[in-house]
Design a protein around this motif. Structure first.
Motif, PDB file in Angstrom:
ATOM      1  N   LEU A 160      25.226  25.412 -64.435  1.00  0.00           N
ATOM      2  CA  LEU A 160      25.353  25.906 -63.074  1.00  0.00           C
ATOM      3  C   LEU A 160      24.218  25.338 -62.224  1.00  0.00           C
ATOM      4  O   LEU A 160      23.063  25.334 -62.639  1.00  0.00           O
ATOM      5  N   ILE A 161      24.556  24.838 -61.041  1.00  0.00           N
ATOM      6  CA  ILE A 161      23.564  24.314 -60.094  1.00  0.00           C
ATOM      7  C   ILE A 161      23.672  25.133 -58.817  1.00  0.00           C
ATOM      8  O   ILE A 161      24.755  25.221 -58.215  1.00  0.00           O
ATOM      9  N   LEU A 162      22.567  25.752 -58.410  1.00  0.00           N
ATOM     10  CA  LEU A 162      22.571  26.638 -57.250  1.00  0.00           C
ATOM     11  C   LEU A 162      21.776  26.034 -56.097  1.00  0.00           C
ATOM     12  O   LEU A 162      20.566  25.791 -56.220  1.00  0.00           O
ATOM     13  N   ALA A 163      22.449  25.790 -54.991  1.00  0.00           N
ATOM     14  CA  ALA A 163      21.827  25.221 -53.796  1.00  0.00           C
ATOM     15  C   ALA A 163      21.368  26.343 -52.874  1.00  0.00           C
ATOM     16  O   ALA A 163      22.043  27.358 -52.721  1.00  0.00           O
ATOM     17  N   MET A 164      20.215  26.135 -52.232  1.00  0.00           N
ATOM     18  CA  MET A 164      19.670  27.173 -51.369  1.00  0.00           C
ATOM     19  C   MET A 164      20.385  27.265 -50.023  1.00  0.00           C
ATOM     20  O   MET A 164      20.454  28.337 -49.415  1.00  0.00           O
ATOM     21  N   ASP A 165      20.922  26.156 -49.513  1.00  0.00           N
ATOM     22  CA  ASP A 165      21.675  26.207 -48.260  1.00  0.00           C
ATOM     23  C   ASP A 165      22.815  25.198 -48.306  1.00  0.00           C
ATOM     24  O   ASP A 165      22.953  24.429 -49.264  1.00  0.00           O
ATOM     25  N   LYS A 192      30.768  23.434 -60.035  1.00  0.00           N
ATOM     26  CA  LYS A 192      29.487  23.646 -60.712  1.00  0.00           C
ATOM     27  C   LYS A 192      28.359  23.936 -59.724  1.00  0.00           C
ATOM     28  O   LYS A 192      27.406  24.648 -60.047  1.00  0.00           O
ATOM     29  N   VAL A 193      28.452  23.403 -58.509  1.00  0.00           N
ATOM     30  CA  VAL A 193      27.395  23.574 -57.503  1.00  0.00           C
ATOM     31  C   VAL A 193      27.778  24.703 -56.549  1.00  0.00           C
ATOM     32  O   VAL A 193      28.747  24.603 -55.803  1.00  0.00           O
ATOM     33  N   GLU A 194      27.002  25.781 -56.574  1.00  0.00           N
ATOM     34  CA  GLU A 194      27.292  26.956 -55.759  1.00  0.00           C
ATOM     35  C   GLU A 194      26.125  27.277 -54.838  1.00  0.00           C
ATOM     36  O   GLU A 194      25.016  26.777 -55.017  1.00  0.00           O
ATOM     37  N   LEU A 195      26.378  28.129 -53.855  1.00  0.00           N
ATOM     38  CA  LEU A 195      25.322  28.571 -52.947  1.00  0.00           C
ATOM     39  C   LEU A 195      24.609  29.786 -53.531  1.00  0.00           C
ATOM     40  O   LEU A 195      25.251  30.717 -54.034  1.00  0.00           O
ATOM     41  N   MET A 196      23.293  29.783 -53.449  1.00  0.00           N
ATOM     42  CA  MET A 196      22.484  30.867 -53.992  1.00  0.00           C
ATOM     43  C   MET A 196      22.900  32.218 -53.414  1.00  0.00           C
ATOM     44  O   MET A 196      23.066  33.198 -54.143  1.00  0.00           O
ATOM     45  N   ARG A 202      22.933  42.852 -51.624  1.00  0.00           N
ATOM     46  CA  ARG A 202      22.271  43.727 -50.662  1.00  0.00           C
ATOM     47  C   ARG A 202      21.993  43.053 -49.322  1.00  0.00           C
ATOM     48  O   ARG A 202      21.508  43.699 -48.384  1.00  0.00           O
ATOM     49  N   HIS A 203      22.246  41.748 -49.239  1.00  0.00           N
ATOM     50  CA  HIS A 203      21.976  41.006 -48.011  1.00  0.00           C
ATOM     51  C   HIS A 203      23.235  40.277 -47.547  1.00  0.00           C
ATOM     52  O   HIS A 203      24.074  39.891 -48.360  1.00  0.00           O
ATOM     53  N   ASP A 204      23.328  40.089 -46.231  1.00  0.00           N
ATOM     54  CA  ASP A 204      24.493  39.434 -45.643  1.00  0.00           C
ATOM     55  C   ASP A 204      24.277  37.946 -45.381  1.00  0.00           C
ATOM     56  O   ASP A 204      25.218  37.240 -45.008  1.00  0.00           O
ATOM     57  N   GLU A 205      23.058  37.454 -45.551  1.00  0.00           N
ATOM     58  CA  GLU A 205      22.789  36.044 -45.303  1.00  0.00           C
ATOM     59  C   GLU A 205      23.628  35.150 -46.217  1.00  0.00           C
ATOM     60  O   GLU A 205      23.890  35.503 -47.370  1.00  0.00           O
ATOM     61  N   THR A 206      24.021  34.014 -45.693  1.00  0.00           N
ATOM     62  CA  THR A 206      24.809  33.065 -46.487  1.00  0.00           C
ATOM     63  C   THR A 206      23.959  31.909 -47.001  1.00  0.00           C
ATOM     64  O   THR A 206      24.416  31.127 -47.840  1.00  0.00           O
ATOM     65  N   GLU A 207      22.719  31.780 -46.499  1.00  0.00           N
ATOM     66  CA  GLU A 207      21.819  30.718 -46.919  1.00  0.00           C
ATOM     67  C   GLU A 207      20.404  31.271 -47.078  1.00  0.00           C
ATOM     68  O   GLU A 207      20.026  32.236 -46.409  1.00  0.00           O
ATOM     69  N   VAL A 208      19.638  30.652 -47.953  1.00  0.00           N
ATOM     70  CA  VAL A 208      18.227  31.008 -48.094  1.00  0.00           C
ATOM     71  C   VAL A 208      17.452  30.123 -47.121  1.00  0.00           C
ATOM     72  O   VAL A 208      17.439  28.901 -47.274  1.00  0.00           O
ATOM     73  N   PRO A 209      16.809  30.699 -46.109  1.00  0.00           N
ATOM     74  CA  PRO A 209      16.123  29.892 -45.087  1.00  0.00           C
ATOM     75  C   PRO A 209      14.871  29.222 -45.640  1.00  0.00           C
ATOM     76  O   PRO A 209      14.187  29.764 -46.507  1.00  0.00           O
ATOM     77  N   ASP A 210      14.594  28.040 -45.118  1.00  0.00           N
ATOM     78  CA  ASP A 210      13.393  27.315 -45.541  1.00  0.00           C
ATOM     79  C   ASP A 210      12.182  27.907 -44.825  1.00  0.00           C
ATOM     80  O   ASP A 210      12.119  27.876 -43.593  1.00  0.00           O
ATOM     81  N   PRO A 211      11.194  28.441 -45.555  1.00  0.00           N
ATOM     82  CA  PRO A 211      10.047  29.095 -44.924  1.00  0.00           C
ATOM     83  C   PRO A 211       8.880  28.154 -44.649  1.00  0.00           C
ATOM     84  O   PRO A 211       7.818  28.589 -44.211  1.00  0.00           O
ATOM     85  N   TYR A 212       9.064  26.860 -44.887  1.00  0.00           N
ATOM     86  CA  TYR A 212       7.950  25.904 -44.872  1.00  0.00           C
ATOM     87  C   TYR A 212       7.119  25.948 -43.593  1.00  0.00           C
ATOM     88  O   TYR A 212       5.898  25.911 -43.642  1.00  0.00           O
ATOM     89  N   ASP A 228      17.594  39.540 -54.959  1.00  0.00           N
ATOM     90  CA  ASP A 228      18.943  40.088 -54.862  1.00  0.00           C
ATOM     91  C   ASP A 228      19.940  39.182 -55.588  1.00  0.00           C
ATOM     92  O   ASP A 228      20.700  39.622 -56.465  1.00  0.00           O
ATOM     93  N   ALA A 229      19.922  37.902 -55.248  1.00  0.00           N
ATOM     94  CA  ALA A 229      20.876  36.948 -55.820  1.00  0.00           C
ATOM     95  C   ALA A 229      20.673  36.755 -57.319  1.00  0.00           C
ATOM     96  O   ALA A 229      21.641  36.703 -58.088  1.00  0.00           O
TER      97      ALA A 229
END
Length: 247
Positions: A160-165, A192-196, A202-212, A228-229
């Protein structure tokens, strides 16, 4: 002899080009700098991360965990998960750390192989962002990974490969399309490649935001989403894999 491949990146070195964490030059979508070349040596890379053991093969959650639960010897085939973001210094190392922490709490270390990577190689060989490591440590989570770019063998070796956005996922799939023509291998990368965040409950966000480029709140938000994920992800893998592990 089975051919092996590794990722080779070509990034312009002219000082007139802006190179930073979010530079469009460092996106697989916007630049042609990612290329794959033959790597027959199968040796450890200069990032300090050795290749995933050849014994780890792609298989279903159920068969992998069932085998692992009944046999913890060297012949065990761990279920392998790869977390991927842009530079592999903030989100994906944190996801690796969070998931590894949860797996350790369940005493399932021996049945999982966990790693992270980036879609670019700009930070290759560097530890995770110090702000991300500090925020994670306050939650009792250690991040020890070293940045590396995703490579063709990852598509074979990880279940499994999980992409952040979404952009990360698109870049991963584009990389796979470049590679798959070089070697015939029955992989459905799209599955095989899914979104995190697809595992968040518990959260409605569809992407993990980049905090850089953000402040401390951004790193805390990333960890909230990842916890959560990752909790949901682990429960799903265990539930689909083995009742023995779920008990």
């Amino acid at each position: 002899m089975k051919s092996l491949y590794s990722a080779t990146f070509f990034i312009p070195t002219t000082s007139k080009l802006p190179i930073c964490h979010h530079s469009p030059l460092l996106s697989l979508k916007s630049s042609p700098f990612l290329r794959f070349s033959a790597d027959p040596s199968n040796k450890q890379t200069n990032t300090g991360k050795s290749r995933l053991p050849e014994r780890i093969k792609a298989s279903s959650m159920a068969s992998t965990l069932s085998t692992a639960s009944s046999d913890h010897s060297q012949s065990t085939k761990p279920y392998s998960v790869l977390f991927v973001c842009l530079g592999n210094i903030c989100r994906s190392p944190a996801a690796e750390g969070v998931f590894r922490h949860l797996v350790k709490q369940r005493n399932l270390d021996s049945v999982f192989y966990i790693d992270s990577a980036g879609t670019i190689n700009y930070h290759e060989g560097n530890p995770a962002d110090s702000r991300m490591r500090a925020a994670s440590k306050r939650r009792g989570i250690e991040i020890t990974s070293i940045s590396r770019p995703i490579k063709p063998s990852d598509f074979r070796e990880f279940d499994l490969i999980l992409a952040m956005d979404r952009q990360n996922r698109e870049d991963i799939l584009e990389a796979f399309e470049r590679w798959r023509h070089r070697e015939t291998f029955p992989i459905d990368a799209d599955k095989k490649v899914e979104l995190m965040c697809s595992y968040c409950k518990r959260h409605d966000e569809t992407e993990v935001p980049d905090p850089y480029y953000g402040g401390p709140q951004g790193f805390e938000k990333v960890l909230d989403l990842l916890e959560d994920a990752c909790e949901s992800l682990l429960e799903k893998i265990v539930a689909e894999g083995s009742q023995v592990l779920a008990s």
